[in-house]
Design a protein around this motif. Structure first.
Motif, short mmCIF file in Angstrom:
data_model
loop_
_atom_site.label_atom_id
_atom_site.label_comp_id
_atom_site.label_asym_id
_atom_site.label_seq_id
_atom_site.Cartn_x
_atom_site.Cartn_y
_atom_site.Cartn_z
N MET A 154 28.11 -3.46 3.96
CA MET A 154 27.62 -2.03 4.34
C MET A 154 26.90 -2.40 5.69
O MET A 154 26.96 -3.41 6.43
CB MET A 154 25.95 -2.21 3.59
N ILE A 155 27.19 -1.27 6.64
CA ILE A 155 26.95 -1.25 8.09
C ILE A 155 25.69 -0.33 8.19
O ILE A 155 25.84 0.96 7.83
CB ILE A 155 28.28 -0.60 8.62
N TYR A 156 24.88 -0.63 8.98
CA TYR A 156 23.86 0.01 9.54
C TYR A 156 24.05 0.65 10.93
O TYR A 156 23.98 -0.28 11.93
CB TYR A 156 22.35 -0.78 9.47
N CYS A 157 24.37 1.87 11.16
CA CYS A 157 25.00 2.40 12.40
C CYS A 157 23.84 2.61 13.27
O CYS A 157 24.34 2.59 14.47
CB CYS A 157 25.68 3.42 12.08
N ALA A 158 22.59 2.72 13.13
CA ALA A 158 21.67 3.30 14.04
C ALA A 158 21.58 1.95 15.14
O ALA A 158 21.70 0.77 14.91
CB ALA A 158 20.25 3.38 13.41
N ALA A 172 28.65 2.93 5.19
CA ALA A 172 28.09 2.86 6.47
C ALA A 172 26.97 4.07 6.43
O ALA A 172 26.96 5.20 5.87
CB ALA A 172 28.80 3.45 7.62
N THR A 173 25.62 3.41 6.93
CA THR A 173 24.29 4.49 6.87
C THR A 173 24.13 4.86 8.04
O THR A 173 24.37 4.17 9.09
CB THR A 173 23.23 3.90 6.14
N ARG A 174 23.28 6.16 8.43
CA ARG A 174 22.92 6.51 9.49
C ARG A 174 24.01 6.55 10.56
O ARG A 174 23.92 6.27 11.58
CB ARG A 174 21.57 5.66 10.32
N ALA A 175 25.19 7.31 9.71
CA ALA A 175 26.35 7.32 10.80
C ALA A 175 26.26 8.97 11.26
O ALA A 175 26.46 9.96 10.53
CB ALA A 175 27.53 7.10 10.03
N THR A 176 26.59 9.09 12.47
CA THR A 176 26.74 10.34 13.29
C THR A 176 28.26 10.98 12.68
O THR A 176 29.13 10.31 12.59
CB THR A 176 26.70 10.05 14.76
N THR A 202 25.99 9.42 5.42
CA THR A 202 26.74 8.04 5.15
C THR A 202 28.07 8.25 5.05
O THR A 202 28.78 9.41 5.11
CB THR A 202 26.13 7.86 3.62
N LEU A 203 28.93 7.15 5.21
CA LEU A 203 30.34 7.18 5.21
C LEU A 203 30.80 6.26 4.04
O LEU A 203 30.10 4.92 4.25
CB LEU A 203 31.03 6.69 6.60
N ALA A 204 31.51 6.78 3.15
CA ALA A 204 31.84 5.74 2.12
C ALA A 204 33.29 5.75 2.13
O ALA A 204 33.96 6.68 2.14
CB ALA A 204 31.24 6.15 1.00
N ILE A 205 33.88 4.48 1.75
CA ILE A 205 35.26 4.15 1.75
C ILE A 205 35.26 3.39 0.15
O ILE A 205 34.75 2.20 0.15
CB ILE A 205 35.93 3.43 2.49
N SER A 206 35.78 4.14 -0.66
CA SER A 206 35.79 3.48 -2.30
C SER A 206 37.26 3.07 -2.57
O SER A 206 38.07 3.72 -2.59
CB SER A 206 35.30 4.42 -3.33
N ARG A 207 37.44 1.81 -2.57
CA ARG A 207 38.76 1.04 -2.93
C ARG A 207 38.79 0.53 -4.13
O ARG A 207 39.90 0.05 -4.62
CB ARG A 207 39.01 0.23 -1.73
N GLY A 230 16.87 4.66 1.64
CA GLY A 230 17.56 5.26 0.76
C GLY A 230 18.39 4.27 0.43
O GLY A 230 18.68 4.23 -0.93
N TYR A 231 19.01 3.56 0.98
CA TYR A 231 20.24 2.51 0.85
C TYR A 231 19.48 1.51 -0.04
O TYR A 231 19.99 1.02 -1.35
CB TYR A 231 20.62 1.90 2.01
N GLY A 232 18.28 0.88 0.57
CA GLY A 232 17.59 -0.32 -0.42
C GLY A 232 17.38 0.20 -1.60
O GLY A 232 17.38 -0.27 -2.56
N ALA A 233 16.71 1.55 -1.83
CA ALA A 233 16.04 2.03 -3.11
C ALA A 233 17.32 2.17 -4.17
O ALA A 233 17.17 1.66 -5.00
CB ALA A 233 15.35 3.18 -2.75
N ALA A 234 18.56 2.52 -3.52
CA ALA A 234 19.55 2.62 -4.43
C ALA A 234 20.18 1.31 -4.91
O ALA A 234 20.76 1.14 -6.05
CB ALA A 234 20.78 3.41 -3.68
N CYS A 235 20.22 0.32 -3.90
CA CYS A 235 20.79 -1.22 -4.43
C CYS A 235 19.82 -1.57 -5.61
O CYS A 235 20.44 -2.03 -6.46
CB CYS A 235 20.29 -1.89 -3.12
#
Lengths: 196, 196, 196, 196, 196, 196, 196, 196
Positions: free
Chosen positions: G1-5, G28-32, G54-59, G183-188
């Motif tokens: 997980m990447i925190y982009c801010a 990646a969260t807080r992504a422009t 958010t940016l998500a890459i599901s592999r 939001g990320y932490g809540a979902a974890c």
């Protein structure tokens, strides 16, 4: 080390008794006179500092360091914290120099003791209210300064917050800060530095 | 007096124009260079202090007081606040003595200027970070001290809070505190005292 | 000057006894009745103000100043702070005018005393809760105002914080602020100003 | 040392030019790339650390100390503060060991680097968010720990307050705390200790 | 009602377009001029108050109440909040009386408008800095007072905190407080009271 | 009205005795049982509410209003504040409806009492902890809501701060907030509104 | 997980490129939007949620859980936080139910969706301002509630503090709180619970 | 459930007596020994935990869950909160594993108990001071962690604030936080999760 605040007489007695079965030195901080009495019944050689509220049992006597830790206070109300630091430093085997009542409102008193402070290897400064003494000492003495904000004061002091913030934002270099009233912690760090 | 922060160029121009129809002196604080330019187009004799961000229009010239207000700063970053105070004091007819860069981390610089400070009738001290200079000056000088905490600093400075709390809880007597960065307010009070 | 809060009866007695060997005036603040009794046993002429919790021993009588310090309070709960200020000012040789119970919720009471306040050379305002009295007085009286926030109030008062912040951000000029409940400090500053 | 935040390009250039007339080393913190360019035009050998935003001009080269200062970070976002500390320590002549990305959420990474940290004479820990790394390192390494809270985080981090309070109340002994993001101050203190 | 802060032009346009399909009145607060332009393209009769940053679309015209809501401000910087309140009150069908620039530092200005304020059925007071105006008005006028702290000020104002705490701890009775800068909320409550 | 907290038994007795020489109604809040006993010795018809800690002496009996003030509490611990409000409202001649124990954790209890609340002219909501009841009531009832945060709670409640901030930032319209635990102030405002 | 801010475009690109050499999912969260574009150039199947940033890459595609996580918001301004939570939960393989705009000021909207919420295995509540929705939902639904205070609001909201304190002091049981806007932490946490 | 703090002996007795007429389990927290004695007189099978200050009356015995809730503490002073959690969890029918005294200053103690913690289905971590244990446990154990900050500490701990902020800003995922000292709330949430 035992932090007695919030512990009962019985709890302190039990913990000390358990520790006495080992062989290490014992230090209790924030100890009431009643606790001192109870512990003295357990061991022949307990040192109680009524001002610093510390109980020390030294079972591994060693020569004190040649270099000293200077413990500097702004006013008489800061002495309990300074004594907690002094007893801790002594138990850890450090020579201690006490310099009291040299707050910045009477700068001449500080300047008169400057040479003595400069001969120490590391300096603990305990001050409440605005805590300015840490900045002034650090500006005058080229030694590591461990700053202990004390809760001495009222109103906008907010139980030591003003001294804490002042010491953290000190305009002088070489200052490390510990928690409010944490004479023990200051002495731990100073002792490590003094004995490097 | 006009507090320009949060006002538009047009609002400042309009207020100044209205005031110019009267005959009193005019002071604008927190004025940008653009505001200065706009006001200079309205009146032939505008004094703009770019560091202090003040605009002054003096229309009732008077002799300066014989006694002086000393304006003392800890570091160069405190000068904008000091200049706001200086321009205010001057417009109100006070003689001003500026003593810069005498923060407590280099105490010798303060001690070297002490006689000059002592000759003032009232002292303004502008300092950020831990604001210890106010306590040290008040301890050394038997004059009313008006302390201005500045927002100079970062982190635990909390935009001037550490200096503010430090000045309010000063261990030295004779210190009155004004709002963070309020050079204008410090000079108002100092001028009242100087002209009693 | 002795700040008795946090000191024991014995400590206060010892400090006073030591000071009595000198010849200067002695002032103790936040003194309990027990402390008063103990000190009275040491000296024939002790003045104890039970409301202001001050102990004063005057050994260098002098004529009071012609000009007065006005001490203005918002409500009866602010009187202990006002009395601490009054006793301090008196010991320093100032004439004192007390104006009580003129809080802004009943503006007519303040307006009725205005002339009396205006005749003072410097004004101390002690107020708790929102501390608005300092702003109103400073707006009406062209004299230096020393504002003392008191801890009178509850809830969002946060032990005097609301009055402190209100006085620091006063919309009126010429106000210097001291620590919460610091009647002594207000009187020190006012006395310096009154005796310039 | 020059703290560039809040200074203009011109001010930085002027101060550096003045200092270059002396012979001491020069360090500027919080320097933008534009400031770096301006200073490089003044001197042939300027070292700019873009991550740490430091400008260093070393004119008194000396051998580095044999003992090292370990600079330990919790995450990559703490590196600017760590680099400010590293450049400061280097300019003062200290050997520096960087240990990055060993935050407590992945404890194995810290344990893998433990021997390296233990060989240092003093340890700087830079961590944001909850700042727990300082406590864990101090518990594992019997060396003085200088803790630097960083402003890395959001929400209840309150710009570094959570890490600051956490480091001040650390359950481990031997921790001294400096201001939020104050890599420079941490290195000053660590250098003093390392060179005792 | 639409709170525009933090919304994009498109979001505001979309929400307004959706609301226009119904028949109720529409109020948008914190609206930029660009938002105003976008909304004006959707409806022939949009009222934009540039100072109060409100957009109002009234589709259910009614006679204004006979009794009035007085909206009182301390200074010109409080007018945006007052205008937000005024536009809200008007859209809800209330007669509004604006009384500006009557801050407590110039009490005569307030006293000159007192009769006008007393004729209102409910009073909104918008004030920043120390917010003392709410206490003074509530002391003089036997009407419900809705106090709106504004974020006008700097330093120890802490973005409106000083006025907020001052209004909550007001020494005068009959004061209800809303959030900082919440002109809309003050008018909602005042309108409910006025139309009981 | 007499705020008894911080006053002595003698002070309360003296003030009441003085007020009894006039003819107005008398209300004392935060009164201990001892104070009640002392006051009962002064007057034949004293009403003491032990839960609300109020003393009321009604000397100008009047018919209660037809419209009622509803006083709504979240839990039993909020009742002292609610009773202070109820006694104040009654003395001022208002009919009072008490609706207890309808906190949002058990929403059905609130919904069961909704009709009763809706018949009031104005609603007082007393709630501690997160204070959510004020928002929920204001969303369901189209009446002015006077919200009183109580200090009920612990930890992050910070003596009522969480409820205070929650009520000030309520997402529902028509809510005015008074100081923490200020049942008296809530009733003053509600009474003014009820009797318009 | 990447925190982009606080990260640059280049840093994000570099980190993602490095992670793509492994085989785990990437979030990646807080992504422009610019970051999204840069990452899309690195991988054919990037999912960008513009509202949730958010940016998500599901592999490692897997079947979604049968039980769902309900994500409940008070208002539209809370949706970015809710979307960050939703994308996180989805990437971790959870079925997600979104319930928007059911804030307590319009309780009927919440009651209308209650059955849907009750069918979830765990509930995330995102709310700003006073955050009362968490208490109300926890009172109505016998499921673990993960409360996310959002920074939606102004003034006494203090960037989410009011919602944070409100959720921590909730009068309803079964509520765990995460950081403001997290939001990320809540979902974890919700995902761990949902997949037990 | 009954929260006894701030209630009288009589109130607790009355509430318990009323609940005993129903048939549900009863739990009282923050109960003094006197309250325990009073309740024991009402029912033959009361379980009083003197450390946790809980009173439990179980009238619906059930088999404990197979999966356990681990309750982990940093130091002995955190045990009262842990015991409140343990008694609550037990009454709700959960198996409980207590792991005490594994604070991060002595990491080996935690590592020695890691397998035991990992076998739990959900973990409660109670820690005061800087609260770092929550982050370290969450980093090591892939289970939901319910973090309870305790008020253990002094000075910059601010009655649990440092631990609270530290846990909220934890760098490790999967942590939900409850109010300071709220062992009961932590156990409610953990029980819900354990029994899903």
């Amino acid at each position: 080390m035992i932090y007695c605040a919030g512990k009962t007489l019985d709890q302190v007695r039990t913990i000390v008794a358990a520790l006495l079965e080992g062989s290490s030195d014992i230090l209790a901080t924030r100890a009431t006179p009643e606790m001192a009495e109870a512990v003295m019944a357990l061991h022949p050689a307990v040192r109680y500092n009524i001002l610093g509220r510390t109980l020390a049992i030294s079972r591994n006597p060693r020569a004190l360091t040649e270099t000293a830790i200077a413990i500097v206070t702004a006013g008489t109300s800061d002495q309990p914290v300074a004594e907690e630091a002094a007893e801790t430093a002594l138990l850890f085997g450090n020579r201690v120099e006490r310099i009291h009542d040299v707050g910045v409102a009477g700068l001449h008193r500080l300047l008169a003791r400057l040479e003595q402070i400069r001969q120490a290897r590391v300096v603990i400064v305990a001050a409440g209210m605005e805590g300015a003494l840490a900045s002034v000492v650090a500006g005058l003495v080229a030694r590591p300064v461990i700053a202990v904000p004390t809760s001495v004061g009222y109103g906008a002091n907010f139980n030591g917050l003003s001294a804490l913030l002042g010491m953290l934002t000190s305009c002088a270099g070489g200052v490390g800060v510990v928690n409010i009233d944490n004479g023990y912690g200051a002495a731990c760090l100073a002792s490590m530095i003094n004995q490097l």
